[in-house]
Structure formats: C-alpha cells, structure tokens
Design a protein around this motif. Structure first.
Motif, PDB file in Angstrom:
ATOM      1  N   LEU A  85       0.772  -1.218  -0.083  1.00  0.00           N
ATOM      2  CA  LEU A  85       0.172   0.040  -0.075  1.00  0.00           C
ATOM      3  C   LEU A  85       0.899   1.209   0.013  1.00  0.00           C
ATOM      4  O   LEU A  85       1.811   1.274   0.726  1.00  0.00           O
ATOM      5  CB  LEU A  85      -0.985  -0.086   1.338  1.00  0.00           C
ATOM      6  CG  LEU A  85      -2.133  -0.858   0.936  1.00  0.00           C
ATOM      7  CD1 LEU A  85      -2.739  -1.101   2.279  1.00  0.00           C
ATOM      8  CD2 LEU A  85      -3.074  -0.205   0.141  1.00  0.00           C
ATOM      9  N   THR A  90      -4.818   5.951  -0.070  1.00  0.00           N
ATOM     10  CA  THR A  90      -5.693   6.628   0.838  1.00  0.00           C
ATOM     11  C   THR A  90      -7.108   7.006   0.215  1.00  0.00           C
ATOM     12  O   THR A  90      -7.081   7.885  -0.743  1.00  0.00           O
ATOM     13  CB  THR A  90      -5.134   7.709   1.615  1.00  0.00           C
ATOM     14  OG1 THR A  90      -3.943   7.052   2.371  1.00  0.00           O
ATOM     15  CG2 THR A  90      -6.195   8.334   2.631  1.00  0.00           C
ATOM     16  N   VAL A 122      -3.401   5.290   4.669  1.00  0.00           N
ATOM     17  CA  VAL A 122      -2.120   4.597   4.530  1.00  0.00           C
ATOM     18  C   VAL A 122      -1.107   5.615   4.771  1.00  0.00           C
ATOM     19  O   VAL A 122      -1.376   6.931   4.012  1.00  0.00           O
ATOM     20  CB  VAL A 122      -1.879   4.117   3.005  1.00  0.00           C
ATOM     21  CG1 VAL A 122      -0.311   3.637   3.189  1.00  0.00           C
ATOM     22  CG2 VAL A 122      -2.448   3.214   2.589  1.00  0.00           C
TER      23      VAL A 122
END
Length: 124
Positions: A85, A90, A122
């Motif tokens: 990620l 996000t 994230v």
C-alpha cells in the motif's frame, strides 16, 4: 434489491497490506459483476478492480500487480487484497454491483448497487 456491506478498512503504514470484504445480500442471483471503486478527498470516484461471477477480473493500472480481487460465491462475498500500500491509496473504498438485467458494462461496473464505503488510510 441487493445490499452491499463493506468491511476491513483501517489505518496502515505504507508497504503493508489490508483486505477489504464486500458482503452482498438480497437478490444476489441477479448480480453479474462486482467491483471496487475509491474516492480520495477532493477527487472524483475512480475504478479500482472488478470481477464477474464467472471469475473474470480487470484492474486499474494504478493497482495492477499490488491488488487482487476475488470472490466466494457461496458466501456472496467479494474481497480486495491490497498489498504494498502507498499513501496515494488513501481513500474511501466502495463496493459496487451490476444487475445482469441491465446488461454488461464490462470491464468497469456500472454500479447499479453501492455499499456505504470503508475508509482506508495509508501513512507514510
């Protein structure tokens, strides 16, 4: 009607993983394909991945090789495994489903039904 409920979002550090789930209920036999979209603050909703009930998949270039969409037909659930990620991942992640009655919009779901969304954040 079809109801979709997402779960699995949260806060993770960059490089880590999360798995989102989308459980469907109601007239699930009418679903042709399900997919994931996401919307970051100040941006438009964008397509992430899709899977048909026969197992065909398609991904946005931005997540290809990092995200994997899968489904468990017995549980009427679709998953999004998100690896490696990045902060730019996000967003609020939404599950969508297409009713076969309205035809196919392959490869990107039309979104006849939507879930309420789950937040993925994230951190760098």
């Amino acid at each position: 009607q079809v109801q979709l409920v997402e779960s699995g979002g949260g806060l993770v550090q960059a490089g880590n993983s999360l798995r989102l789930s989308c459980a469907s209920s109601g007239r699930t036999f009418s679903i042709y394909a399900m997919g994931w979209f996401r919307q970051a603050p100040g941006k438009e909703r964008e397509f992430v991945a899709t899977i048909t009930w026969s197992g065909n998949t398609y991904y946005a270039d931005s997540v290809k090789g990092r995200f994997t969409i899968s489904r468990d037909n017995a549980k009427n659930t679709v998953y999004l495994q998100m690896n490696s990620l990045k902060p730019e991942d996000t967003a609020v992640y939404y599950c969508a489903a297409d009713n076969k009655m309205f035809g196919s919009s392959w490869p990107i779901p039309r979104g006849d039904y939507w879930g309420q969304g789950t937040q993925v954040t994230v951190s760098s």
